[in-house]
Write an enzyme that holds these catalytic residues in place. Sequence first.
Site, PDB file in Angstrom:
ATOM      1  N   ASN A  88       1.507   0.118  -6.160  1.00  0.00           N
ATOM      2  CA  ASN A  88       2.162   1.426  -6.000  1.00  0.00           C
ATOM      3  C   ASN A  88       3.572   1.421  -6.587  1.00  0.00           C
ATOM      4  O   ASN A  88       4.566   1.650  -5.899  1.00  0.00           O
ATOM      5  CB  ASN A  88       2.204   1.819  -4.516  1.00  0.00           C
ATOM      6  N   ASP A 148       1.917  -5.168   6.015  1.00  0.00           N
ATOM      7  CA  ASP A 148       1.886  -3.902   5.266  1.00  0.00           C
ATOM      8  C   ASP A 148       3.313  -3.450   4.927  1.00  0.00           C
ATOM      9  O   ASP A 148       3.676  -2.285   5.055  1.00  0.00           O
ATOM     10  CB  ASP A 148       1.145  -2.808   6.042  1.00  0.00           C
TER      11      ASP A 148
END
Length: 419
Positions: A96, A306
Amino acid sequence: MTTLLKSATIIDTSSRYHKQTKDILITNGCIAKIGNNIPTKANYEVLALDNLHVSPGWFDTSVSFGEPGYEERETLQHGVQVAAKSGFTHVAVNPNTNPVIDNKSAVEFLINKTNGAATTVLPIGALTQQSKGVEMSEMYDMQQSGAIAFGDYNAPVSNDNLLKIALLYAQNFDGLVLSFPKNNAIAGEGVANEGKNSTLLGLKGVPALAEELQISRDLFLLEYTGGKLHIPTISTAKSVQLIKEAKEKGLDVTCSVAVHNLILTDDELHGFEATKKVTPPLRTEEDKKALIQGVKEGVIDMITSDHNPIDIEHKKVEFSTAKDGTIGLESAFGALNTILDLETIVSCLSTNPRKRFNVELVSIKEGEKASLTIFNPNRSYTFSKQRIISTSKNSIFLGKKLKGKTYGIYNNNQLILNS
């Protein structure tokens, strides 16, 4: 370089020294000797720390850094330092970025930019071009350049046939496909778990059904195509059950859970703090208990921080408009150590992710490569901004009581310590 770890308690179920306290002598990146009271020499770098514990190096399978494109959030150079001081010898970096990591040149950029760092960076290539879910990316080329898996970070593949083709195609080179569990049509514009708290707070909800429908679809496709599927960051009780049933059928599927979904629930949202806005959202106490049980039973294979740094301009705003994401590397161990035993933590942070993502397994034995995480499991503290090493400060655990300090790592013939 020769390093001597003094009186280190070893946590490694694959080693005959498991739970024993030994001296560990490391020479030129390899474990030369394990024993009692190894003599110190003048040229040794000696590490004698309070309640010193070591385990095989931890591997986080879902880490986001900003570079390229969002360097204000976190550069690669600084990000690997954060990871090392947080106890991670390996990190899988999500695609990303801007541009998205969807071709071999982008994969090679990440590897070359972090070459020589103590923490090894392992790129995850985007499953689809620009992570838009329309056309498949150049998976084979990316794998040849060093990508270890393929997935669009926090972006579901809504096109059923595209995922089917990806699962079939990846079998030609033993590729691992990631599918983020969210049905956008069901989730809509939701920003919090759909339930009592979202109703009380007037927040648009994301039903658990949005995750569970997607997982059901993915498992049907996997049963049809074969191949290897990894479902990242599940968050509901039903998701655990679905994956358990799929494994019992013999499907080649694994899954992970984010640390914060194991520790926190949507009761946290009453202060409308944007640091608590994550994807998938914090769920209910029932979901949290099922996730913890799923970890203990081995249905959930691995745990990830995460880690997703978000700059202040996109985080310190109204809850509904804030970007999703929390940093998590620095707080991962301290949070997990409040609910799980050390053997389970090491299994979910080292052994299982290494097996699934085809990363070299390591063990604390003489003659083995030294890839070690160094920590103290008994130190309790309140997590504060002073403990954050990341450039971005968007931690979901600020103000929380944690237990356990990471001293650092030994990896790639380097000792990195957290001051």
